[in-house]
Design a protein around this motif. Structure first.
Motif, PDB file in Angstrom:
ATOM      1  N   PHE A  34     -10.599  -1.937   4.254  1.00  0.00           N
ATOM      2  CA  PHE A  34      -9.521  -1.854   4.535  1.00  0.00           C
ATOM      3  C   PHE A  34      -8.300  -0.762   5.015  1.00  0.00           C
ATOM      4  CE2 PHE A  34      -4.211  -2.409   3.452  1.00  0.00           C
ATOM      5  CZ  PHE A  34      -3.821  -4.033   3.592  1.00  0.00           C
ATOM      6  N   ALA A  35      -8.913   0.101   4.288  1.00  0.00           N
ATOM      7  CA  ALA A  35      -7.691   1.895   4.402  1.00  0.00           C
ATOM      8  C   ALA A  35      -8.289   1.741   6.146  1.00  0.00           C
ATOM      9  CB  ALA A  35      -8.334   2.679   3.415  1.00  0.00           C
ATOM     10  N   ASN A  36      -9.199   2.317   6.112  1.00  0.00           N
ATOM     11  CA  ASN A  36      -9.520   1.952   7.659  1.00  0.00           C
ATOM     12  C   ASN A  36      -8.860   1.420   8.827  1.00  0.00           C
ATOM     13  OD1 ASN A  36     -11.634   4.303   8.024  1.00  0.00           O
ATOM     14  ND2 ASN A  36     -12.289   3.182   6.298  1.00  0.00           N
ATOM     15  N   SER A  37      -8.972   0.016   8.536  1.00  0.00           N
ATOM     16  CA  SER A  37      -8.428  -1.030   9.401  1.00  0.00           C
ATOM     17  C   SER A  37      -6.900  -1.206   9.503  1.00  0.00           C
ATOM     18  CB  SER A  37      -8.933  -2.379   9.388  1.00  0.00           C
ATOM     19  OG  SER A  37      -8.848  -2.941   7.935  1.00  0.00           O
ATOM     20  N   SER A  38      -6.121  -0.359   8.134  1.00  0.00           N
ATOM     21  CA  SER A  38      -4.652  -0.786   8.477  1.00  0.00           C
ATOM     22  C   SER A  38      -3.816   0.615   8.323  1.00  0.00           C
ATOM     23  CB  SER A  38      -4.202  -1.304   6.686  1.00  0.00           C
ATOM     24  OG  SER A  38      -4.746  -0.053   5.673  1.00  0.00           O
ATOM     25  N   GLY A  39      -5.196   1.975   8.193  1.00  0.00           N
ATOM     26  CA  GLY A  39      -4.457   2.875   8.381  1.00  0.00           C
ATOM     27  C   GLY A  39      -3.544   3.138   7.071  1.00  0.00           C
ATOM     28  N   ASN A  40      -3.740   2.369   5.898  1.00  0.00           N
ATOM     29  CA  ASN A  40      -3.055   2.694   4.604  1.00  0.00           C
ATOM     30  C   ASN A  40      -4.156   3.641   4.289  1.00  0.00           C
ATOM     31  OD1 ASN A  40      -2.083   2.820   2.158  1.00  0.00           O
ATOM     32  ND2 ASN A  40      -1.196   0.922   2.489  1.00  0.00           N
ATOM     33  N   HIS A  45      -5.151   3.226  -3.966  1.00  0.00           N
ATOM     34  CA  HIS A  45      -5.674   1.744  -2.946  1.00  0.00           C
ATOM     35  C   HIS A  45      -7.308   2.504  -3.155  1.00  0.00           C
ATOM     36  CE1 HIS A  45      -2.249  -0.839  -3.228  1.00  0.00           C
ATOM     37  NE2 HIS A  45      -1.477   0.312  -2.562  1.00  0.00           N
ATOM     38  N   PRO A  62      -4.820  -3.475  -2.610  1.00  0.00           N
ATOM     39  CA  PRO A  62      -3.328  -3.237  -1.667  1.00  0.00           C
ATOM     40  C   PRO A  62      -3.409  -4.397  -1.771  1.00  0.00           C
ATOM     41  CG  PRO A  62      -4.907  -1.944  -0.571  1.00  0.00           C
ATOM     42  CD  PRO A  62      -5.747  -3.096  -1.825  1.00  0.00           C
ATOM     43  N   MET A  64      -1.208  -5.935   0.347  1.00  0.00           N
ATOM     44  CA  MET A  64      -1.263  -7.156   1.731  1.00  0.00           C
ATOM     45  C   MET A  64      -3.666  -7.360   2.123  1.00  0.00           C
ATOM     46  SD  MET A  64       1.489  -7.370   2.778  1.00  0.00           S
ATOM     47  CE  MET A  64       1.001  -9.109   4.210  1.00  0.00           C
ATOM     48  N   TRP A  65      -3.837  -6.852   1.499  1.00  0.00           N
ATOM     49  CA  TRP A  65      -5.581  -7.116   1.225  1.00  0.00           C
ATOM     50  C   TRP A  65      -5.559  -8.457   0.105  1.00  0.00           C
ATOM     51  CZ3 TRP A  65      -8.872  -7.895  -2.915  1.00  0.00           C
ATOM     52  CH2 TRP A  65     -10.089  -8.587  -1.925  1.00  0.00           C
ATOM     53  N   SER A  68      -3.881 -11.277   2.351  1.00  0.00           N
ATOM     54  CA  SER A  68      -5.030 -11.525   3.767  1.00  0.00           C
ATOM     55  C   SER A  68      -6.572 -12.570   3.019  1.00  0.00           C
ATOM     56  CB  SER A  68      -5.554  -9.988   4.250  1.00  0.00           C
ATOM     57  OG  SER A  68      -6.844  -9.869   3.190  1.00  0.00           O
TER      58      SER A  68
END
Length: 460
Positions: A34-40, A45, A62, A64-65, A68
């Motif tokens: 999620f960190a890589n795909s969202s940039g968060n 997290h 996160p 928003m994860w 999802s």
């Protein structure tokens, strides 16, 4: 892993009160994806980070994860493929952490014009603690659709958890006094100093003091308090380092900025070196993303074209190292281009003989099989396809290359194409010999030292 076909429920077939649910374990890897795909990149997290400064990692999912996961149920089950989101309300009631099991539920509340469907959406932990509440409005599909997700690409994280475990295992051990030969360039000096900072080694810098000091100054490295054993040139430096080991004043050697043949020449000296009754050989210990165990590749750096008996020593050295790293009975795959004996390919003959030598106790401590091609040495499906049975095929922990060229290419391919990290150590001498490359990153250098420390501790 085989994925099931996805089927939808068209709008006309939807009935008020219909429900669907998914159960999902929150893995630490999910947080990285999620960190890589969202940039968060909020450290709250990330699995190993202390985001709020309280001294321990949070590894919180996160929000928003978690949200999802609702879309996964709507898009895969109810209504399923062909669904389009219109809106989603969200209220996050509590947090979830890596390792928890989450239950995601949707329930149809209302159908409207234009194929609109309204759903109650919830996420709870497996024991019923609410995590998310809300409502979703979607456009349901008009007709029945079936989708095969088999062609959706999978993901492999470029993490190196096996090296993390090596470093954790070495952390409680006493730092090993290590003679570092000719650390007269910044890259050769940075590695041992980094290992010292992590408590893995206690370096003794053997070489020209002025060159070592200049290298430290150029790289901004602090060598105050680090012992320096003066030596006027590289040959004298490695001889001095070997003497420190012979005198019991060092427990390992580490190569700095000098030619490998000069470095190994002093180790191999019959009169003043560190020879044993076994041939020296190099072992790459590799952490390959997506592989569930460490992988060792040998010999990729010392023996150019080993004969049968040298290969036996190479295998035995690698088995002993594997024991030190916690493998009670490592599986050794002897590689060739094919998995059947062919007199036109000499490496297949050597592999067959070495396998029989292991059966007869001439090689001990591991399961040895060959010849094996690369695919059926590491992939069980490939081995089964070719009808290869045995305890090694598809499960090899150690890969024995037919010669140095093949071993070196294999190790470099794993590093630069499969994103593996590698630790390097020379076996067969009276002490561990750490052999790093200028291309190694910090973790690889630390792992090389950790491997040496663990081997010295567990073979003492």
């Amino acid at each position: 892993m085989q994925r099931k076909l996805l089927h939808n429920i068209p709008f006309d077939a939807l009935k008020i009160g219909m429900e669907a649910e998914h159960t999902r374990v929150l893995h630490a890897d999910d947080l990285y994806v999620f960190a890589n795909s969202s940039g968060n990149l909020n450290p709250m997290h990330l699995p190993k980070e202390d985001g709020d400064g309280d001294g321990s990692p949070e590894a919180l999912a996160p929000s928003m994860w978690i949200a999802s996961l609702v879309s996964a149920v709507l898009g895969c089950d109810l209504p399923g493929p062909g669904t389009i989101y219109r809106s989603q309300s969200l209220r996050f009631v509590s947090q979830a952490q890596a390792g928890e099991t989450l239950v995601v539920r949707v329930r149809l509340l209302e159908k409207g014009e234009g194929r609109l469907a309204r759903f109650a959406t919830t996420v709870t932990t497996q024991d019923g603690r609410p995590v998310l509440e809300g409502e979703a409005e979607v456009i349901a599909p008009a007709r029945a659709v079936t989708f095969d997700p088999a062609e959706v690409p999978g993901l492999i994280l470029q993490d190196h958890q096996h090296f993390d475990r090596l470093l954790e295992a070495a952390a409680p051990l006493r730092p090993m006094r290590t003679a570092v030969v000719a650390p007269e360039e910044a890259d050769a000096l940075a590695g041992p100093l980094l290992a010292a900072q992590h408590g893995l080694i206690e370096p003794v810098l053997v070489g020209d003091p002025d060159r070592i000091a200049a290298a430290a100054q150029a790289a901004g490295l602090d060598i105050s308090g680090v012992e320096i054993a003066p030596a006027p040139d590289h040959k004298a430096a490695v001889e001095r380092a070997v003497a420190l080991v012979r005198e019991g004043r060092a427990g390992a050697l580490m190569k700095g900025h000098l030619h490998t043949d000069i470095f190994l020449g002093a180790i191999l000296s019959r009169e003043s070196g560190l020879r044993t009754d076994r041939r020296l050989s190099h072992v790459f210990v590799m952490d390959v993303p997506g592989l569930d165990h460490l992988l060792m590749v040998t010999d990729a750096a010392i023996n150019i074209a080993p004969d049968l008996m040298i290969k036996a020593d190479i295998i035995q050295n690698a088995i002993h190292l594997a024991h030190s790293l916690g493998l009670a009975e490592p599986r050794v795959g002897i590689l060739s281009a094919v998995e059947t004996v062919n007199p036109a390919i000499p490496s297949t003959l050597d592999a067959a003989i070495l396998s029989k030598m292991a059966d007869r106790g001439q090689i001990t401590g591991g399961l040895v099989d060959g010849p094996l091609a690369m695919d059926n040495a590491v992939d069980l499906a490939a081995a089964r396809t070719k009808g290869i049975k045995g305890l090694v095929a598809g499960h090899a922990d150690i890969l024995v290359a037919p010669n140095m060229e093949a071993g070196n290419m294999l190790a470099k391919e794993l590093t630069f194409l499969a994103h593996a990290q590698s630790a390097g150590i020379v076996m067969g001498a009276r002490c561990p010999v750490i052999l790093t490359s200028r291309a190694d990153d910090e973790k690889s250098r630390l792992a090389s030292c950790a491997v040496a420390v663990l081997h010295a501790a567990r073979s003492a």
